[in-house]
Every structure is written in C-alpha cells, then in structure tokens.
Design a protein around this motif. Sequence first.
Motif, PDB file in Angstrom:
ATOM      1  N   PHE A  74       0.817  -1.213   0.000  1.00 45.97           N
ATOM      2  CA  PHE A  74       0.000   0.000   0.000  1.00 45.97           C
ATOM      3  C   PHE A  74       0.853   1.266   0.000  1.00 45.97           C
ATOM      4  CE2 PHE A  74      -2.859  -3.280   1.662  1.00 45.97           C
ATOM      5  CZ  PHE A  74      -3.919  -3.122   0.782  1.00 45.97           C
ATOM      6  N   ASN A  75       2.159   1.091  -0.222  1.00 49.80           N
ATOM      7  CA  ASN A  75       3.088   2.207  -0.333  1.00 49.80           C
ATOM      8  C   ASN A  75       3.007   3.142   0.882  1.00 49.80           C
ATOM      9  OD1 ASN A  75       5.179   3.523  -1.631  1.00 49.80           O
ATOM     10  ND2 ASN A  75       3.803   4.927  -2.703  1.00 49.80           N
ATOM     11  N   VAL A  76       3.052   2.550   2.076  1.00 47.81           N
ATOM     12  CA  VAL A  76       3.014   3.318   3.322  1.00 47.81           C
ATOM     13  C   VAL A  76       4.448   3.540   3.794  1.00 47.81           C
ATOM     14  CG1 VAL A  76       2.258   3.345   5.728  1.00 47.81           C
ATOM     15  CG2 VAL A  76       0.772   2.366   3.969  1.00 47.81           C
ATOM     16  N   LYS A  77       4.841   4.785   3.885  1.00 46.27           N
ATOM     17  CA  LYS A  77       6.180   5.103   4.371  1.00 46.27           C
ATOM     18  C   LYS A  77       6.183   5.271   5.894  1.00 46.27           C
ATOM     19  CE  LYS A  77       7.795   7.300   0.092  1.00 46.27           C
ATOM     20  NZ  LYS A  77       7.301   6.259  -0.687  1.00 46.27           N
ATOM     21  N   ASN A  78       5.107   5.844   6.433  1.00 46.62           N
ATOM     22  CA  ASN A  78       4.996   6.080   7.863  1.00 46.62           C
ATOM     23  C   ASN A  78       3.523   5.969   8.255  1.00 46.62           C
ATOM     24  OD1 ASN A  78       4.895   7.052  10.472  1.00 46.62           O
ATOM     25  ND2 ASN A  78       6.362   8.706  10.101  1.00 46.62           N
ATOM     26  N   TYR A  79       3.178   4.922   9.001  1.00 40.11           N
ATOM     27  CA  TYR A  79       1.783   4.701   9.385  1.00 40.11           C
ATOM     28  C   TYR A  79       1.206   5.873  10.174  1.00 40.11           C
ATOM     29  CZ  TYR A  79       1.826  -0.204   7.927  1.00 40.11           C
ATOM     30  OH  TYR A  79       1.878  -1.362   7.195  1.00 40.11           O
ATOM     31  N   GLU A  81       1.574   8.904   9.775  1.00 38.03           N
ATOM     32  CA  GLU A  81       1.217  10.045   8.929  1.00 38.03           C
ATOM     33  C   GLU A  81      -0.081   9.816   8.153  1.00 38.03           C
ATOM     34  OE1 GLU A  81       4.636  10.956   6.539  1.00 38.03           O
ATOM     35  OE2 GLU A  81       5.771  11.667   8.262  1.00 38.03           O
ATOM     36  N   LEU A  82      -0.631   8.605   8.249  1.00 39.28           N
ATOM     37  CA  LEU A  82      -1.904   8.328   7.582  1.00 39.28           C
ATOM     38  C   LEU A  82      -3.024   9.059   8.313  1.00 39.28           C
ATOM     39  CD1 LEU A  82      -1.580   4.466   7.051  1.00 39.28           C
ATOM     40  CD2 LEU A  82      -1.187   6.266   5.364  1.00 39.28           C
ATOM     41  N   ASN A  83      -4.061   9.433   7.580  1.00 40.69           N
ATOM     42  CA  ASN A  83      -5.210  10.037   8.251  1.00 40.69           C
ATOM     43  C   ASN A  83      -6.091   8.912   8.797  1.00 40.69           C
ATOM     44  OD1 ASN A  83      -7.254   9.302   6.279  1.00 40.69           O
ATOM     45  ND2 ASN A  83      -6.382  10.866   4.941  1.00 40.69           N
ATOM     46  N   PRO A  84      -6.988   9.220   9.726  1.00 37.65           N
ATOM     47  CA  PRO A  84      -7.804   8.181  10.355  1.00 37.65           C
ATOM     48  C   PRO A  84      -8.587   7.315   9.360  1.00 37.65           C
ATOM     49  CG  PRO A  84      -7.981  10.191  11.612  1.00 37.65           C
ATOM     50  CD  PRO A  84      -7.227  10.533  10.348  1.00 37.65           C
ATOM     51  N   GLU A  85      -9.055   7.902   8.271  1.00 41.63           N
ATOM     52  CA  GLU A  85      -9.796   7.114   7.275  1.00 41.63           C
ATOM     53  C   GLU A  85      -8.890   6.073   6.613  1.00 41.63           C
ATOM     54  OE1 GLU A  85     -11.673  10.929   8.019  1.00 41.63           O
ATOM     55  OE2 GLU A  85      -9.707  10.548   7.163  1.00 41.63           O
ATOM     56  N   GLU A  86      -7.643   6.424   6.391  1.00 41.11           N
ATOM     57  CA  GLU A  86      -6.711   5.511   5.745  1.00 41.11           C
ATOM     58  C   GLU A  86      -6.304   4.352   6.645  1.00 41.11           C
ATOM     59  OE1 GLU A  86      -4.175   8.238   2.665  1.00 41.11           O
ATOM     60  OE2 GLU A  86      -3.863   8.625   4.810  1.00 41.11           O
ATOM     61  N   VAL A  87      -6.300   4.567   7.941  1.00 38.38           N
ATOM     62  CA  VAL A  87      -5.881   3.522   8.867  1.00 38.38           C
ATOM     63  C   VAL A  87      -7.071   2.696   9.389  1.00 38.38           C
ATOM     64  CG1 VAL A  87      -5.915   4.757  11.072  1.00 38.38           C
ATOM     65  CG2 VAL A  87      -4.134   3.101  10.629  1.00 38.38           C
ATOM     66  N   GLU A  88      -8.284   3.129   9.111  1.00 38.84           N
ATOM     67  CA  GLU A  88      -9.483   2.471   9.654  1.00 38.84           C
ATOM     68  C   GLU A  88      -9.575   0.994   9.275  1.00 38.84           C
ATOM     69  OE1 GLU A  88     -12.551   1.944  12.084  1.00 38.84           O
ATOM     70  OE2 GLU A  88     -11.390   3.784  11.937  1.00 38.84           O
ATOM     71  N   ASP A  89      -9.264   0.646   8.024  1.00 42.47           N
ATOM     72  CA  ASP A  89      -9.326  -0.763   7.620  1.00 42.47           C
ATOM     73  C   ASP A  89      -8.318  -1.613   8.394  1.00 42.47           C
ATOM     74  OD1 ASP A  89     -11.354  -0.288   5.802  1.00 42.47           O
ATOM     75  OD2 ASP A  89     -10.005  -0.164   4.067  1.00 42.47           O
ATOM     76  N   ILE A  90      -7.156  -1.048   8.662  1.00 41.53           N
ATOM     77  CA  ILE A  90      -6.130  -1.770   9.434  1.00 41.53           C
ATOM     78  C   ILE A  90      -6.613  -1.985  10.860  1.00 41.53           C
ATOM     79  CG2 ILE A  90      -3.794  -1.589  10.400  1.00 41.53           C
ATOM     80  CD1 ILE A  90      -3.039  -0.087   7.780  1.00 41.53           C
TER      81      ILE A  90
END
Length: 118
Positions: A74-79, A81-90
């Motif tokens: 998912f090309n994540v460099k730093n978790y 720095e993700l916004n809450p919507e992007e990390v919600e599935d995780i």
Amino acid sequence: MERTKKVELQGKQYNVQFPNCGQIIDIEALKQSMTSGHYGEMVTSGIKSMYYALDIVDAISFVKTCMPEVARQFNVKNYTELNPEEVEDIVTMYKQEIKPWIDETLNELKNASRGEEK
C-alpha cells in the motif's frame, strides 16, 4: 493452537504468523515509542478518545512488526502520517481478526506452560 492466521485487508489476503518472542517485544516497545511512553496512562485514562488512539497504536504496532508486506503493497512510508480514514481498515482488521486470535493463542500458551488442558 493456531500459529498462522489468514486475514484480509482491502481485498488482499495475508497469512500472518504468530509473533515470536522478539516480535512480541518489538510490538510492545513500538507501542511505548508511539505514545511517548504514555501507553499505560492512556490505557487507564477512561477517556474514550484515548481508547480510539490505543486501537490505532495497537494495530499499527502489530502490522508494522508482523505484516511488513502491508506497507510495501500500500506504499506506506509512515503509518502515523496516515489520516484516520486511511488507517481504519487496518484497525478494523486488527480488532476483529488479529486481536482475538492473539489473545486466544497467548491464553493457550500460558495454560500449556502451566501444564493445564484447555
């Protein structure tokens, strides 16, 4: 005792291995690092927003340590720095699939080390 768990994240399948001792330590150390040493205080705070933050910390700590392929895919460099919507599935995958499996397996390991039968 289930040592491997198949999980799905955003349509992709992953076979996750139960963490070894070093990974368990790394996960817990990362939790402390991500919360600037305040993890325990956050757990006992009783503040709803803290529990949401802890869910994020727990999920990221596990995925970063035990599922490094997620960051690559998912090309994540730093978790963080993700916004809450992007990390919600995780977080959802962690809470619904990983956390219950880890808790159950740890309980089985503790019982086995005491010589108890499940």
